[in-house]
Design a protein around this motif. Structure first.
Motif, PDB file in Angstrom:
ATOM      1  N   ARG A 296       0.834  -1.213   0.000  1.00 30.05           N
ATOM      2  CA  ARG A 296       0.000   0.000   0.000  1.00 30.05           C
ATOM      3  C   ARG A 296       0.861   1.252   0.000  1.00 30.05           C
ATOM      4  N   HIS A 297       1.978   1.214   0.688  1.00 33.18           N
ATOM      5  CA  HIS A 297       2.900   2.348   0.726  1.00 33.18           C
ATOM      6  C   HIS A 297       3.509   2.586  -0.659  1.00 33.18           C
TER       7      HIS A 297
ATOM      8  N   ARG B  76       1.042   4.100  -3.222  1.00 31.78           N
ATOM      9  CA  ARG B  76       0.727   5.511  -3.034  1.00 31.78           C
ATOM     10  C   ARG B  76       1.504   6.380  -4.019  1.00 31.78           C
TER      11      ARG B  76
ATOM     12  N   THR C 228       0.028   7.442  -7.649  1.00 37.06           N
ATOM     13  CA  THR C 228      -0.988   8.474  -7.871  1.00 37.06           C
ATOM     14  C   THR C 228      -0.391   9.715  -8.502  1.00 37.06           C
TER      15      THR C 228
ATOM     16  N   ARG D 281       1.319  12.376  -7.411  1.00 36.84           N
ATOM     17  CA  ARG D 281       0.901  13.622  -6.755  1.00 36.84           C
ATOM     18  C   ARG D 281       1.671  14.828  -7.269  1.00 36.84           C
TER      19      ARG D 281
END
Length: 144
Positions: free
Chosen positions: A108-109, A112, A115, A117
């Motif tokens: 999950r890390h 991230r 995405t 960002r």
């Protein structure tokens, strides 16, 4: 400088004989190219199938190794007489669940970062800057 007279051999219907030779050569070249593409495609297919088969075999061997390592750990813990067989099984199972939870957390890390960002923030600031330039270039509405 001497000028040479180029005569062309004409067939019975007036076609150039050399043009026929070139088309024959091109047809042979295209046929050879098609055969090479077919052989390369077949070789690629065999290689991909071999790679997939070996990947499945490696995965099965890794899972079997993991299971046997867990079973050996259970036997080792049970032979210490600090745990009975059920307690050793529960401790090894709990250790596997903790490792799975850590792997899930790490996954999950890592996802991230997918995405994007920073890229989205950069594009958004660029769009905001372009919009502000467009608003500044727009003439004010006429007053009545």
């Amino acid at each position: 400088m001497t000028e040479t007279n180029h005569t062309q051999d004409s067939g019975p219907d007036g076609d150039n004989e050399h043009t026929g030779d070139i088309t024959t050569i091109l047809k042979a070249l295209l046929a050879d190219l098609a055969r090479v593409v077919a052989v390369e495609t077949r070789l690629f297919g065999h290689t991909v199938l071999a790679m997939l088969g070996l990947t499945v075999a490696i995965a099965l061997l890794l899972v079997a190794g993991w299971l046997f390592a867990g079973a050996a750990l259970v036997v080792a813990l049970a032979s210490l007489q600090a745990f009975n067989l059920m307690g050793a099984l529960l401790i090894v199972t709990l250790a596997h669940l903790v490792l799975a939870a850590l792997a899930f957390w790490r996954l999950r890390h890592i996802t991230r970062d997918l995405t994007f960002r920073e890229s989205r923030a950069s594009v958004n600031s660029l769009l905001a800057h372009a919009k502000s330039l467009g608003d500044a270039a727009e003439p004010p509405p006429p007053e009545r």
